[in-house]
Design a protein around this motif. Structure first.
Motif, PDB file in Angstrom:
ATOM      1  N   PRO A   1       8.385 -31.377 -15.667  1.00  0.00           N
ATOM      2  CA  PRO A   1       9.881 -31.253 -15.458  1.00  0.00           C
ATOM      3  C   PRO A   1      10.226 -31.235 -13.967  1.00  0.00           C
ATOM      4  O   PRO A   1       9.402 -30.491 -13.246  1.00  0.00           O
ATOM      5  CB  PRO A   1      10.258 -30.268 -16.050  1.00  0.00           C
ATOM      6  N   PRO A   2      11.076 -31.807 -13.436  1.00  0.00           N
ATOM      7  CA  PRO A   2      11.597 -31.586 -11.944  1.00  0.00           C
ATOM      8  C   PRO A   2      11.868 -30.286 -11.734  1.00  0.00           C
ATOM      9  O   PRO A   2      12.341 -29.394 -12.583  1.00  0.00           O
ATOM     10  CB  PRO A   2      12.693 -32.689 -11.940  1.00  0.00           C
ATOM     11  N   GLY A   3      11.916 -30.003 -10.491  1.00  0.00           N
ATOM     12  CA  GLY A   3      12.021 -28.520 -10.051  1.00  0.00           C
ATOM     13  C   GLY A   3      13.502 -28.057 -10.368  1.00  0.00           C
ATOM     14  O   GLY A   3      13.812 -26.761 -10.981  1.00  0.00           O
ATOM     15  N   ARG A   4      14.432 -28.895 -10.437  1.00  0.00           N
ATOM     16  CA  ARG A   4      15.792 -28.417 -10.534  1.00  0.00           C
ATOM     17  C   ARG A   4      15.956 -28.353 -12.462  1.00  0.00           C
ATOM     18  O   ARG A   4      16.982 -27.544 -12.660  1.00  0.00           O
ATOM     19  CB  ARG A   4      16.977 -29.816 -10.549  1.00  0.00           C
TER      20      ARG A   4
ATOM     21  N   LEU B   1      17.132 -24.588 -13.472  1.00  0.00           N
ATOM     22  CA  LEU B   1      18.098 -24.424 -14.425  1.00  0.00           C
ATOM     23  C   LEU B   1      17.740 -23.527 -15.754  1.00  0.00           C
ATOM     24  O   LEU B   1      18.525 -22.829 -16.093  1.00  0.00           O
ATOM     25  CB  LEU B   1      18.854 -25.518 -14.959  1.00  0.00           C
ATOM     26  N   ALA B   2      16.465 -23.869 -16.160  1.00  0.00           N
ATOM     27  CA  ALA B   2      16.079 -22.980 -17.510  1.00  0.00           C
ATOM     28  C   ALA B   2      15.836 -21.827 -16.870  1.00  0.00           C
ATOM     29  O   ALA B   2      15.968 -20.680 -17.732  1.00  0.00           O
ATOM     30  CB  ALA B   2      14.733 -23.829 -17.756  1.00  0.00           C
ATOM     31  N   ALA B   3      15.408 -21.046 -15.869  1.00  0.00           N
ATOM     32  CA  ALA B   3      15.076 -19.940 -15.465  1.00  0.00           C
ATOM     33  C   ALA B   3      16.483 -19.065 -15.423  1.00  0.00           C
ATOM     34  O   ALA B   3      16.626 -18.001 -15.303  1.00  0.00           O
ATOM     35  CB  ALA B   3      14.426 -19.742 -14.056  1.00  0.00           C
ATOM     36  N   ARG B   4      17.635 -19.810 -15.321  1.00  0.00           N
ATOM     37  CA  ARG B   4      18.884 -19.210 -15.089  1.00  0.00           C
ATOM     38  C   ARG B   4      19.394 -19.003 -16.422  1.00  0.00           C
ATOM     39  O   ARG B   4      20.612 -18.396 -16.630  1.00  0.00           O
ATOM     40  CB  ARG B   4      19.782 -19.747 -14.064  1.00  0.00           C
ATOM     41  N   MET B   5      18.991 -19.657 -17.450  1.00  0.00           N
ATOM     42  CA  MET B   5      19.474 -19.577 -18.813  1.00  0.00           C
ATOM     43  C   MET B   5      19.505 -18.191 -19.425  1.00  0.00           C
ATOM     44  O   MET B   5      18.311 -17.417 -19.114  1.00  0.00           O
ATOM     45  CB  MET B   5      18.806 -20.544 -19.654  1.00  0.00           C
ATOM     46  N   PRO B   6      20.576 -17.635 -19.920  1.00  0.00           N
ATOM     47  CA  PRO B   6      20.530 -16.433 -20.694  1.00  0.00           C
ATOM     48  C   PRO B   6      19.520 -16.434 -21.725  1.00  0.00           C
ATOM     49  O   PRO B   6      19.179 -17.462 -22.431  1.00  0.00           O
ATOM     50  CB  PRO B   6      21.786 -16.196 -21.330  1.00  0.00           C
TER      51      PRO B   6
ATOM     52  N   GLY C   1       8.557 -40.289 -20.357  1.00  0.00           N
ATOM     53  CA  GLY C   1       8.876 -40.522 -18.914  1.00  0.00           C
ATOM     54  C   GLY C   1       9.856 -39.389 -18.580  1.00  0.00           C
ATOM     55  O   GLY C   1       9.947 -39.110 -17.375  1.00  0.00           O
ATOM     56  N   ILE C   2      10.584 -38.638 -19.563  1.00  0.00           N
ATOM     57  CA  ILE C   2      11.394 -37.568 -19.143  1.00  0.00           C
ATOM     58  C   ILE C   2      10.975 -36.412 -19.665  1.00  0.00           C
ATOM     59  O   ILE C   2      10.440 -35.455 -18.882  1.00  0.00           O
ATOM     60  CB  ILE C   2      12.763 -37.931 -19.534  1.00  0.00           C
ATOM     61  N   VAL C   3      10.819 -36.306 -21.189  1.00  0.00           N
ATOM     62  CA  VAL C   3      10.347 -34.990 -21.766  1.00  0.00           C
ATOM     63  C   VAL C   3       8.791 -35.305 -22.164  1.00  0.00           C
ATOM     64  O   VAL C   3       8.136 -34.428 -22.102  1.00  0.00           O
ATOM     65  CB  VAL C   3      11.113 -34.773 -22.918  1.00  0.00           C
TER      66      VAL C   3
ATOM     67  N   ALA D   1       7.566 -27.850 -24.758  1.00  0.00           N
ATOM     68  CA  ALA D   1       7.211 -27.478 -23.512  1.00  0.00           C
ATOM     69  C   ALA D   1       8.355 -27.885 -22.654  1.00  0.00           C
ATOM     70  O   ALA D   1       8.261 -27.226 -21.355  1.00  0.00           O
ATOM     71  CB  ALA D   1       5.851 -28.195 -23.252  1.00  0.00           C
ATOM     72  N   TRP D   2       9.272 -28.706 -22.890  1.00  0.00           N
ATOM     73  CA  TRP D   2      10.342 -28.932 -21.828  1.00  0.00           C
ATOM     74  C   TRP D   2      11.166 -27.651 -21.884  1.00  0.00           C
ATOM     75  O   TRP D   2      11.405 -27.180 -22.745  1.00  0.00           O
ATOM     76  CB  TRP D   2      11.134 -30.115 -22.417  1.00  0.00           C
ATOM     77  N   PRO D   3      11.280 -27.134 -20.391  1.00  0.00           N
ATOM     78  CA  PRO D   3      11.926 -25.833 -20.402  1.00  0.00           C
ATOM     79  C   PRO D   3      13.036 -25.500 -20.820  1.00  0.00           C
ATOM     80  O   PRO D   3      13.536 -24.510 -20.907  1.00  0.00           O
ATOM     81  CB  PRO D   3      12.002 -25.721 -18.560  1.00  0.00           C
ATOM     82  N   LEU D   4      14.065 -26.592 -21.066  1.00  0.00           N
ATOM     83  CA  LEU D   4      15.614 -26.365 -21.317  1.00  0.00           C
ATOM     84  C   LEU D   4      15.417 -26.370 -23.012  1.00  0.00           C
ATOM     85  O   LEU D   4      16.704 -26.268 -23.591  1.00  0.00           O
ATOM     86  CB  LEU D   4      16.342 -27.531 -20.977  1.00  0.00           C
ATOM     87  N   PHE D   5      14.486 -26.735 -23.927  1.00  0.00           N
ATOM     88  CA  PHE D   5      14.476 -26.883 -25.036  1.00  0.00           C
ATOM     89  C   PHE D   5      13.637 -25.514 -25.792  1.00  0.00           C
ATOM     90  O   PHE D   5      12.733 -25.464 -25.617  1.00  0.00           O
ATOM     91  CB  PHE D   5      13.656 -28.024 -25.502  1.00  0.00           C
ATOM     92  N   GLY D   6      14.652 -24.585 -26.375  1.00  0.00           N
ATOM     93  CA  GLY D   6      14.193 -23.635 -27.238  1.00  0.00           C
ATOM     94  C   GLY D   6      14.554 -23.748 -28.522  1.00  0.00           C
ATOM     95  O   GLY D   6      14.192 -22.635 -29.444  1.00  0.00           O
TER      96      GLY D   6
END
Length: 156
Positions: free
Chosen positions: A9-12, A16-21, A38-40, A60-65
């Motif tokens: 995953p890109p740094g952005r 963003l994932a680190a700032r998610m509640p 090529g993305i996830v 493993a994708w940081p935004l997917f929980g």
């Protein structure tokens, strides 16, 4: 080498994932979308392998929980099936489990299908005695309707 490796995953995205509640989980209805190669997923992940082998990379994708478990609509996984899926994802990951079609379709036949003449199934009352039956959804059995269900071959 994994057939469906996760993409980096890109740094952005990581930021963003680190700032998610922590109590907010984003996810999709499936983990097998070929357009995410090529993305996830790694760019060379075989599209045919995504459904069977892509869950770990998706998780493993940081935004997917979370992810939807659509297949449960057609056949509820066994306890071992749920354990196998859980073993592929990190702690805290959640599944949205779709309710079994046999309990969500008022005009369903014995297989949960609404194809064909389901109006004829309503003769004599509700076509589907499992419709919104909480005991069936919870336990896979319905004490209230057991004899009727066995006579109509819903349960064996």
């Amino acid at each position: 080498m994994e057939r469906v490796p996760p993409a980096v995953p890109p740094g952005r995205v990581r930021s963003l994932a680190a700032r998610m509640p922590p109590h907010v989980r984003l996810g999709t209805s499936s983990w097998a979308y070929p357009g995410w190669r090529g993305i996830v997923f790694g760019a060379k992940a075989p599209a045919a392998a995504l459904a069977s082998e892509g869950l770990a990379a998706y998780a493993a994708w940081p935004l997917f929980g979370a992810v939807g478990l659509d297949r449960s609509f057609y056949a509820t996984p066994s306890e071992d099936g749920f354990r196998a899926l859980a073993a592929l994802v990190p702690d805290g990951f959640r599944f949205v489990v779709k309710a079994d079609q046999r309990a969500t379709r008022p005009d369903a036949d014995v297989h949960g299908s609404t194809l064909g003449n389901t109006t004829a199934l309503r003769a004599g009352g509700t076509a589907n005695p499992l419709f919104l039956d909480a005991a069936f959804l919870r336990d896979g059995r319905s004490e209230e309707h057991t004899s009727e269900l066995q006579s109509r071959q819903y349960l064996v």
